[in-house]
Design an enzyme around this catalytic site. Structure first.
Site, PDB file in Angstrom:
ATOM      1  N   SER A 156       0.822  -1.199   0.009  1.00  0.00           N
ATOM      2  CA  SER A 156      -0.018  -0.115   0.143  1.00  0.00           C
ATOM      3  C   SER A 156       0.947   1.323   0.177  1.00  0.00           C
ATOM      4  O   SER A 156       2.153   1.066   0.280  1.00  0.00           O
ATOM      5  CB  SER A 156      -0.959  -0.167   1.231  1.00  0.00           C
TER       6      SER A 156
ATOM      7  N   GLU B 196       1.201   5.541   0.851  1.00  0.00           N
ATOM      8  CA  GLU B 196       0.714   6.806   1.386  1.00  0.00           C
ATOM      9  C   GLU B 196       1.087   8.135   0.766  1.00  0.00           C
ATOM     10  O   GLU B 196       2.212   8.222   0.263  1.00  0.00           O
ATOM     11  CB  GLU B 196       1.120   6.830   2.927  1.00  0.00           C
TER      12      GLU B 196
ATOM     13  N   ASP C 165      -1.413  14.123  16.445  1.00  0.00           N
ATOM     14  CA  ASP C 165      -0.878  14.809  17.267  1.00  0.00           C
ATOM     15  C   ASP C 165      -1.568  16.230  17.512  1.00  0.00           C
ATOM     16  O   ASP C 165      -2.142  16.607  16.639  1.00  0.00           O
ATOM     17  CB  ASP C 165       0.597  15.459  16.693  1.00  0.00           C
TER      18      ASP C 165
ATOM     19  N   PHE D 178      12.289  13.972   9.939  1.00  0.00           N
ATOM     20  CA  PHE D 178      11.394  13.416  10.251  1.00  0.00           C
ATOM     21  C   PHE D 178      11.554  12.320  11.319  1.00  0.00           C
ATOM     22  O   PHE D 178      10.704  12.065  12.211  1.00  0.00           O
ATOM     23  CB  PHE D 178      11.110  12.348   9.080  1.00  0.00           C
TER      24      PHE D 178
ATOM     25  N   HIS E 296       4.102  -0.831   3.464  1.00  0.00           N
ATOM     26  CA  HIS E 296       3.176   0.364   3.157  1.00  0.00           C
ATOM     27  C   HIS E 296       4.520   1.343   3.058  1.00  0.00           C
ATOM     28  O   HIS E 296       5.205   1.499   3.896  1.00  0.00           O
ATOM     29  CB  HIS E 296       2.722   0.697   4.565  1.00  0.00           C
TER      30      HIS E 296
END
Length: 277
Positions: A7, A9, A100, A207, A257
């Protein structure tokens, strides 16, 4: 090798130019035949509309798509309205997250944890949605301990999650250990490995600091040694991440993913490498 289950994102584009670039990337990535695309969700309404419009465009192009849904800062009523809209639009898959807390928000909202959100979705919509939740092989940055984090994950599954996607990582042993520990707690849903391609050293470090993903020292030092040589960074990143994917799939990971960052090239290169093996 059997074709892996993947998958991919995206994040909602903020400009018309970004939307055009994402369209091009999506068309290229669709050639990899992913199970679905997911689209991230901005807390506090910042990109909620962008999430939905991006998901609807993906569905209209004939691909399955899952909006992210965050409960932080939201009320039961606001989340109920979003779920109703998703149902009306024919969306059948969700990624349910705590999210968040955005700056300027005083409280966490009426649903404090992702497990509360999953339970609420099931109460409101029954089995309409296939629900994915997050997992943290290297521990959520705000968790008190690995055991607390694992228990929180198990609660999300007990509340009705169908599957999980992990935060990205570069240490496969962390993933396998987490899966083993989750199984010992009775978790039996697929735990899909989250994969972040390596294309930019500075961006990756930023990140990783934000989300608590560990960059192993040998990878960090090698990336730093390349300086501004982006071709070497990408070539090394392709080797590292392709090797990681191959080891995960060989060890029984049910899927991958990809955090695409709305780019097609790196994910496609990794896919070509691992499926050619």
């Amino acid at each position: 090798m059997e074709t892996p289950n993947i998958s991919i994102e995206f994040f909602p584009p903020k400009t018309p130019e970004g939307a055009d670039k994402l369209r091009v990337a999506r068309q290229k990535l669709a050639e990899l035949n992913p199970k679905y695309f997911s689209v991230t969700f901005g807390a506090g309404g910042s990109t909620q509309h962008g999430t939905l419009s991006t998901v609807l465009e993906i569905l209209a192009a004939g691909h399955d798509a899952a909006p992210h849904l965050s409960c932080v800062g939201g009320t039961r009523e606001s989340i109920r309205a979003i779920l109703q809209e998703f149902k009306e639009k024919g969306i059948r898959r969700l990624v349910a997250l705590r999210g968040d807390l955005p700056s300027g928000y005083g409280g966490a909202g009426e649903l404090r944890y992702a497990s509360d959100l999953v339970e609420f979705i099931r109460q409101e919509t029954g089995d309409w949605f296939h629900i994915e939740v997050a997992a943290y092989p290297e521990m959520h940055p705000q968790a008190r301990s690995p055991q607390d984090d694992l228990q929180a994950f198990a609660r999300k599954v007990q509340a009705g999650a169908n599957a999980a996607i992990t935060q990205y990582f570069y240490n496969p042993d962390a993933y396998f250990q987490f899966v083993d520990n989750a199984h010992k707690l009775g978790v039996d849903v697929p735990i899909v490995a989250g994969i972040m391609p390596i294309t930019n050293y500075t961006q990756l470090m930023r990140f990783s600091d934000m989300c608590g993903a560990e960059i192993p020292r040998w990878i960090r030092l090698k990336l730093a040694s390349f300086g501004d040589d982006s071709a070497s960074i990408k070539a090394f990143g392709l080797d590292v991440v392709s090797g990681l994917c191959e080891r995960l799939l060989a060890g029984g990971a049910p899927g991958l993913h990809f955090y695409s960052m709305n780019q097609a090239a790196a994910t496609t290169a990794i896919w070509q490498r691992i499926t050619a093996a």
